[in-house]
Design a protein around this motif. Structure first.
Motif, PDB file in Angstrom:
ATOM      1  N   SER A  91       0.820  -1.221   0.000  1.00 42.29           N
ATOM      2  CA  SER A  91       0.000   0.000   0.000  1.00 42.29           C
ATOM      3  C   SER A  91       0.852   1.268   0.000  1.00 42.29           C
ATOM      4  O   SER A  91       0.344   2.344  -0.284  1.00 42.29           O
ATOM      5  CB  SER A  91      -0.956   0.010   1.198  1.00 42.29           C
ATOM      6  OG  SER A  91      -0.226  -0.014   2.406  1.00 42.29           O
ATOM      7  N   HIS A  92       2.143   1.146   0.282  1.00 41.28           N
ATOM      8  CA  HIS A  92       3.045   2.297   0.275  1.00 41.28           C
ATOM      9  C   HIS A  92       3.644   2.555  -1.107  1.00 41.28           C
ATOM     10  O   HIS A  92       4.389   3.510  -1.305  1.00 41.28           O
ATOM     11  CB  HIS A  92       4.171   2.085   1.297  1.00 41.28           C
ATOM     12  CG  HIS A  92       5.060   0.928   0.975  1.00 41.28           C
ATOM     13  ND1 HIS A  92       4.642  -0.386   1.073  1.00 41.28           N
ATOM     14  CD2 HIS A  92       6.334   0.883   0.520  1.00 41.28           C
ATOM     15  CE1 HIS A  92       5.624  -1.193   0.712  1.00 41.28           C
ATOM     16  NE2 HIS A  92       6.662  -0.448   0.362  1.00 41.28           N
ATOM     17  N   VAL A  93       3.305   1.698  -2.072  1.00 47.14           N
ATOM     18  CA  VAL A  93       3.861   1.785  -3.423  1.00 47.14           C
ATOM     19  C   VAL A  93       2.758   2.167  -4.403  1.00 47.14           C
ATOM     20  O   VAL A  93       1.706   1.538  -4.443  1.00 47.14           O
ATOM     21  CB  VAL A  93       4.485   0.439  -3.860  1.00 47.14           C
ATOM     22  CG1 VAL A  93       5.061   0.549  -5.274  1.00 47.14           C
ATOM     23  CG2 VAL A  93       5.544  -0.024  -2.868  1.00 47.14           C
ATOM     24  N   GLY A  94       3.009   3.193  -5.192  1.00 40.39           N
ATOM     25  CA  GLY A  94       2.099   3.563  -6.270  1.00 40.39           C
ATOM     26  C   GLY A  94       2.702   3.139  -7.591  1.00 40.39           C
ATOM     27  O   GLY A  94       3.924   3.075  -7.736  1.00 40.39           O
ATOM     28  N   ARG A  95       1.854   2.838  -8.554  1.00 37.05           N
ATOM     29  CA  ARG A  95       2.315   2.510  -9.898  1.00 37.05           C
ATOM     30  C   ARG A  95       1.756   3.558 -10.844  1.00 37.05           C
ATOM     31  O   ARG A  95       0.683   4.112 -10.594  1.00 37.05           O
ATOM     32  CB  ARG A  95       1.835   1.128 -10.296  1.00 37.05           C
ATOM     33  CG  ARG A  95       2.405   0.059  -9.364  1.00 37.05           C
ATOM     34  CD  ARG A  95       1.861  -1.277  -9.674  1.00 37.05           C
ATOM     35  NE  ARG A  95       2.426  -1.706 -10.949  1.00 37.05           N
ATOM     36  CZ  ARG A  95       2.222  -2.895 -11.476  1.00 37.05           C
ATOM     37  NH1 ARG A  95       1.480  -3.769 -10.882  1.00 37.05           N
ATOM     38  NH2 ARG A  95       2.758  -3.212 -12.629  1.00 37.05           N
ATOM     39  N   PHE A  96       2.462   3.818 -11.916  1.00 34.98           N
ATOM     40  CA  PHE A  96       1.965   4.826 -12.848  1.00 34.98           C
ATOM     41  C   PHE A  96       2.154   4.407 -14.288  1.00 34.98           C
ATOM     42  O   PHE A  96       2.962   3.543 -14.615  1.00 34.98           O
ATOM     43  CB  PHE A  96       2.613   6.189 -12.586  1.00 34.98           C
ATOM     44  CG  PHE A  96       4.021   6.310 -13.101  1.00 34.98           C
ATOM     45  CD1 PHE A  96       4.278   6.786 -14.372  1.00 34.98           C
ATOM     46  CD2 PHE A  96       5.096   5.966 -12.292  1.00 34.98           C
ATOM     47  CE1 PHE A  96       5.579   6.906 -14.842  1.00 34.98           C
ATOM     48  CE2 PHE A  96       6.393   6.076 -12.751  1.00 34.98           C
ATOM     49  CZ  PHE A  96       6.632   6.542 -14.024  1.00 34.98           C
TER      50      PHE A  96
END
Length: 184
Positions: A91-96
């Motif tokens: 949950s601390h990692v975003g993807r783009f």
């Protein structure tokens, strides 16, 4: 409020970056119609499928995806998405993902969109940002994110197939985020 944000691209082309709005669906569909099928192939979902588009807009409404558009006049010329896990071990990692019309590539539009996505990720309190890019196909994007302190976290050999069935390497690029720009 950060938006709308005016930016000047190479050759004095002006664009405006703003969040996706509920009525933007026809503009977004027209945008994706101009993206070559060989580029769309590497996206996680078939953006030409209306059901997928419905689900995507619902995800935006739920807050699990943040979307920004780059506009020239009334046309979408670029789009950036930040995907939020929201729960669990990552949950601390975003993807783009950033998509730009072919005629607007090499004009720094992707850079403007990337800077905004990094800021959105920081605003969300994320600690890391990840992009999965295809070696040999998205080399320009790999070079671009490296300029913003993304590093090669992993390379999965022969992991993806192009539209013709040829295997390509998937490069996982990661950036560690700070709470504020001044922390860099």
């Amino acid at each position: 409020m950060r938006y709308p944000k005016e930016c000047v691209l190479k050759e004095c082309v002006e664009a405006v970056i703003r969040p996706l709005e509920p009525g933007d669906r026809p503009l977004l569909q027209a945008f994706y119609n101009q993206i070559p099928e060989s580029d769309r192939w590497f996206m996680n979902h078939d953006v030409m499928d209306t059901t997928i588009m419905d689900e995507w807009f619902e995800a935006v409404d739920r807050g699990s995806v943040c979307v920004i558009l780059a506009m020239c006049g009334e046309a979408v010329v670029g789009q950036g998405s930040l995907y939020l896990q929201g729960f669990g071990a990552t949950s601390h990692v975003g993807r783009f993902r950033i998509v730009v019309l072919p005629e607007f590539r090499q004009m720094r539009l992707g850079t403007w969109l990337l800077l905004d996505l990094i800021q959105l990720a920081m605003d969300q309190g994320l600690e890391m940002l990840q992009a999965d890019l295809v070696a040999g196909v998205e080399d320009g994007a790999i070079e671009a994110v490296q300029k913003f302190d993304f590093f090669k976290f992993a390379e999965l050999k022969d992991y993806v197939k192009d539209i013709h069935g040829n295997r390509q390497d998937l490069v996982v690029m990661v950036k560690r985020l700070h709470k504020e720009w001044s922390d860099f």
